[in-house]
Motif scaffolding. Sequence first.
Motif, mmCIF file in Angstrom:
data_model
loop_
_atom_site.group_PDB
_atom_site.id
_atom_site.type_symbol
_atom_site.label_atom_id
_atom_site.label_comp_id
_atom_site.label_asym_id
_atom_site.label_seq_id
_atom_site.Cartn_x
_atom_site.Cartn_y
_atom_site.Cartn_z
ATOM 1 N N VAL A 1 3.852 -3.688 14.296
ATOM 2 C CA VAL A 1 3.550 -4.556 13.156
ATOM 3 C C VAL A 1 4.419 -5.798 13.219
ATOM 4 O O VAL A 1 3.932 -6.929 13.199
ATOM 5 C CB VAL A 1 3.769 -3.812 11.818
ATOM 6 C CG1 VAL A 1 3.591 -4.766 10.639
ATOM 7 C CG2 VAL A 1 2.805 -2.640 11.703
ATOM 8 N N MET B 1 2.995 3.811 8.198
ATOM 9 C CA MET B 1 3.877 2.727 8.646
ATOM 10 C C MET B 1 5.331 3.174 8.526
ATOM 11 O O MET B 1 5.737 3.747 7.506
ATOM 12 C CB MET B 1 3.649 1.475 7.802
ATOM 13 C CG MET B 1 4.544 0.303 8.196
ATOM 14 S SD MET B 1 4.152 -1.218 7.276
ATOM 15 C CE MET B 1 4.636 -0.745 5.616
ATOM 16 N N ASP C 1 -3.218 -4.229 13.196
ATOM 17 C CA ASP C 1 -4.220 -4.626 12.203
ATOM 18 C C ASP C 1 -5.626 -4.195 12.594
ATOM 19 O O ASP C 1 -5.992 -4.221 13.771
ATOM 20 C CB ASP C 1 -4.217 -6.147 12.030
ATOM 21 C CG ASP C 1 -3.188 -6.600 11.012
ATOM 22 O OD1 ASP C 1 -3.021 -5.902 9.998
ATOM 23 O OD2 ASP C 1 -2.556 -7.652 11.226
ATOM 24 N N ASN D 1 1.145 -8.792 16.442
ATOM 25 C CA ASN D 1 0.820 -7.680 15.547
ATOM 26 C C ASN D 1 -0.399 -6.943 16.093
ATOM 27 O O ASN D 1 -1.514 -7.443 16.053
ATOM 28 C CB ASN D 1 0.541 -8.208 14.132
ATOM 29 C CG ASN D 1 0.312 -7.086 13.131
ATOM 30 O OD1 ASN D 1 -0.023 -5.966 13.502
ATOM 31 N ND2 ASN D 1 0.500 -7.379 11.859
ATOM 32 N N THR E 1 3.125 1.261 13.250
ATOM 33 C CA THR E 1 2.238 2.268 12.667
ATOM 34 C C THR E 1 1.959 3.361 13.701
ATOM 35 O O THR E 1 2.020 3.120 14.912
ATOM 36 C CB THR E 1 0.889 1.668 12.219
ATOM 37 O OG1 THR E 1 0.175 1.211 13.370
ATOM 38 C CG2 THR E 1 1.080 0.535 11.239
ATOM 39 N N THR F 1 9.027 -2.536 12.868
ATOM 40 C CA THR F 1 8.082 -1.851 11.975
ATOM 41 C C THR F 1 6.803 -1.582 12.769
ATOM 42 O O THR F 1 6.301 -2.470 13.463
ATOM 43 C CB THR F 1 7.765 -2.718 10.739
ATOM 44 O OG1 THR F 1 8.980 -2.958 10.022
ATOM 45 C CG2 THR F 1 6.777 -2.013 9.824
ATOM 46 N N TYR G 1 0.169 1.171 5.946
ATOM 47 C CA TYR G 1 0.158 -0.236 6.333
ATOM 48 C C TYR G 1 -1.110 -0.883 5.780
ATOM 49 O O TYR G 1 -2.214 -0.355 5.955
ATOM 50 C CB TYR G 1 0.209 -0.357 7.851
ATOM 51 C CG TYR G 1 0.076 -1.775 8.347
ATOM 52 C CD1 TYR G 1 0.900 -2.785 7.856
ATOM 53 C CD2 TYR G 1 -0.875 -2.117 9.301
ATOM 54 C CE1 TYR G 1 0.782 -4.090 8.303
ATOM 55 C CE2 TYR G 1 -0.999 -3.412 9.759
ATOM 56 C CZ TYR G 1 -0.166 -4.394 9.255
ATOM 57 O OH TYR G 1 -0.293 -5.691 9.693
ATOM 58 N N SER G 2 -0.968 -2.000 5.128
ATOM 59 C CA SER G 2 -2.105 -2.634 4.446
ATOM 60 C C SER G 2 -3.160 -3.155 5.410
ATOM 61 O O SER G 2 -4.284 -3.432 5.001
ATOM 62 C CB SER G 2 -1.613 -3.791 3.569
ATOM 63 O OG SER G 2 -0.985 -4.795 4.367
#
Length: 909
Positions: A484, A553, A810, A807, A523, A521, A546-547
């Motif tokens: 992340v 996360m 996502d 990242n 996931t 950070t 995690y959003s």
Amino acid sequence: MKNEEKATDIAVAQHVRSVSVFCILYSAFCILLILLAALPIWLGPGILNTHAGGDSPFLLIRVHELVANLRAGIFPARWMPDAAFGLGYPFFNFYASLPYYLAALLSLLGIDLVTAIKLTQTLGMVAAALGMFRFARSFLSVTGATLAVAAYTLAPFHLVNIYVRGDSLSEFYAFVWYPLILWAITALTRPGAHHASLSTSYAPLALSLTGLLLTHNVSALLFAPFIAGYTLIRLWQAKQSVRWKVKQMLWLLGAALLAMGMSAWFWLPALGETGLVQLEQQTTGYFYFANHFRELNLVQWTVLFDYSVDPALSAIAMSAPQVVLALAGVLIWRWRKQHMGMWFIALLGALVSTLMMTPLSALIWRTVPLLALAQFPWRYLSVQALFVALFIGALFEGIQHSRLRIAAVIICQILLALNALWQLPNERLNIQAKDITPRVVQLYEWQTGNIGTTIRAEYLPKTALPWPRLGPALMSATPTAYLVSSAGTMTDGQPVLAAIQESRTPTQQAWRVWVQADTVTFTLPLLAAPGWVDASALPVVPTHAYSGSGWVMLTRPRGEHRVVLTYAGTPLQHVGEAIALAAGALFIISVFAAGGRVTRRGLLRGSLVVISMGLLIFAVALLARMQASALPALNAIDDGQRLFPHRGPLTLRATNGQPYVLQSAILTPTQVRAGEVFTVTLGWQDDVAPLTLTAKLEMPPPSGYAINQRVFRYHADAIIGDARQFVVQMPSAGLPGPTLLRLTLSDDAASIFIVGPTVTGTPPNALDQPMHVFSNGIALHQADLVNTSPHDICVRANWSRTARMQNQADALQVSFRLMDAQGELIAQSDGQPQAGLAPTWAWPLNALIEDSYCGVPVKRPLQEGERLSVQVIWYRRQTLEEVDRVLLQGEGHDTAHRAVPMQLSLNQQ
């Protein structure tokens, strides 16, 4: 005189012997009738296949996942570990699954999973018959009760739950508990019921109520008012003292409260934690109750009941014999004037349950809390069948001559059987227990768009947005962590993050993680849900989602770490389990306090039942072994019919009627990289192969969904000269993941699908200079519009992931917003790339991602030459947080007679 007495005794003995033989033959006939209703379950390989009215493969998945939990020593099961593409979700926390536990237990005892499911279905048929006989016998003669049993078990809706809906095993088993509950209440409210009767009715009532609550929560909701009404009316009708009625009511309430307590481990978190999962679409669209009221289609007026799922002739209805015989039974029972209290209750129950299926009950459906969750008013057919069966059972009670009454009952039973069983469907899904694996479960999700065993992703955690449509396990990717962000000093020449999975059980995952920065950070591929904790942290802490994906996360400092994630349950789950244990102990104490004792006769009956069931299970297991198919796994998927990968044979029929039967398909190798080739070897029955065969390779669809149907773009196709063996090349731009191979004899012939090789990697492509690179490292290479009709458009784009995309965790969504020169919105499309089958976390570096969104409705037709602009916006679905956007411009085209692509160029302003 002695000779006359002796002759009389002999005559009486002969009469008794003949009556006994007749009764035995009649009993055998009744048993045979019930078994006939279950016979098609066993007539053929694999299991029954249903698709139009329900998805029977859901049975395979649910039992498979329960077996995994029970084998790991986990009870109660709450997590479905292999579903949601291996990310898991808390299905069993919200879905009452008692019949599935029975099938899973049979599987653990050594019966293969497929046979365990069929045996569970058969036992449900028999148990419903026994329960109905016990209840009906309270008011009817033996022959009347057996007729009621036939009417109940042969009720079309009872059979529809197995042979048409397929996946509604829990609703099918609700038929077992309905009559048992009313029988126990009848015993407790019968005038003269005293302390001795409590030991034989109190315990069955508590256990039956518990069974219904754990079997099907919707059926428990629908039947609860009937239980309360039946109890109150029975007590009101009893000509006993107020003290007696109060005492019996206390026993009834005690049984109900104990049942609530013993089942609290399920219903308490199922109701209390609904706000933690996605249920917003459970009562919308197709599942809105007002779409399913019954009017004239409540009854199917055909000689033989038709089980086809046709709006004009719905299989979810009453049969003509049900209606005619029940109406006659109502009149005859009223004329006989016996058990009139029960006549009133049965008539009221039949009328109310019928009313609740019609538009006349719309106000009730709108106002009663939770009722809309039942979705389908026709579910009341199960309750109606119970009361209708009583009236049918009373049809010949007025006939005094026993043999004449039995003959009339047999004729009526045969009539019901012919109507209900003659056209029972028997389409098969040829599959064996060893074919059901976590990967096959996920292939089914990938092919159908279902998640787990629901069609609208019910019970996914709230944070699981967007819905997963692919997982690392299905891509055959090595389980790893996804970055992340990182902060602080990085270790030169080392990857910032690396991870391997050490072990995995349904409720625990252990990981080894290496961090080469001050703080990272990341996931892990697991859907975060309440109950999962980071057990490696001190103290143990709940996990967070995690959003960007809804995955777990975590944050770790520099160094090597062992991460252990454990499903420890929620406080509400622990409370429910503690209540259930306490209620179970109290139940045992109260049964003994009520005078419960095991008699010699009861022990003998129980032993005979256990021995009989053991012999039946052994015989069924032996029969299943004898019927096991020797054919190799074909891994076929029928177009729109059997969507679960299954064995052959499959028939391809030419336009001239010539059948070609495919028995096996061997792919070598089963895993390839994009651009590589694989060999297909087909085995045809009698070595009769078609002269030509079209083979088309299909990848995850860049066209996405059109009204929930998957639309594929063909990446490779070939006319095969030798239909026995041929070579196919994987497209060089293919993404990692599964593929399908479509085999067709001609363009207008039906197709079959074979599960193709898994693409394990994509070499970097020689990509053109991108039009634009977004701030998150996603590159846009090409974009255009295809205005295919005056009413809708297709938006197409080619993407890639650049080295700037740090990242990797996502699963972003992209929004295309088409506007005219005045800035008015004409059309908008939002979704994941390739309808979620190419999530951004899965993109290889510098691999071309072909994407398109079709069927996007426009507010008005586009005009020739008009200036248009398209906003392209990447964002996170859960928080609607925008990542970056760009504005593109182009011109529209008249599409009255043609569809012309419209090139878009980057707006330089």
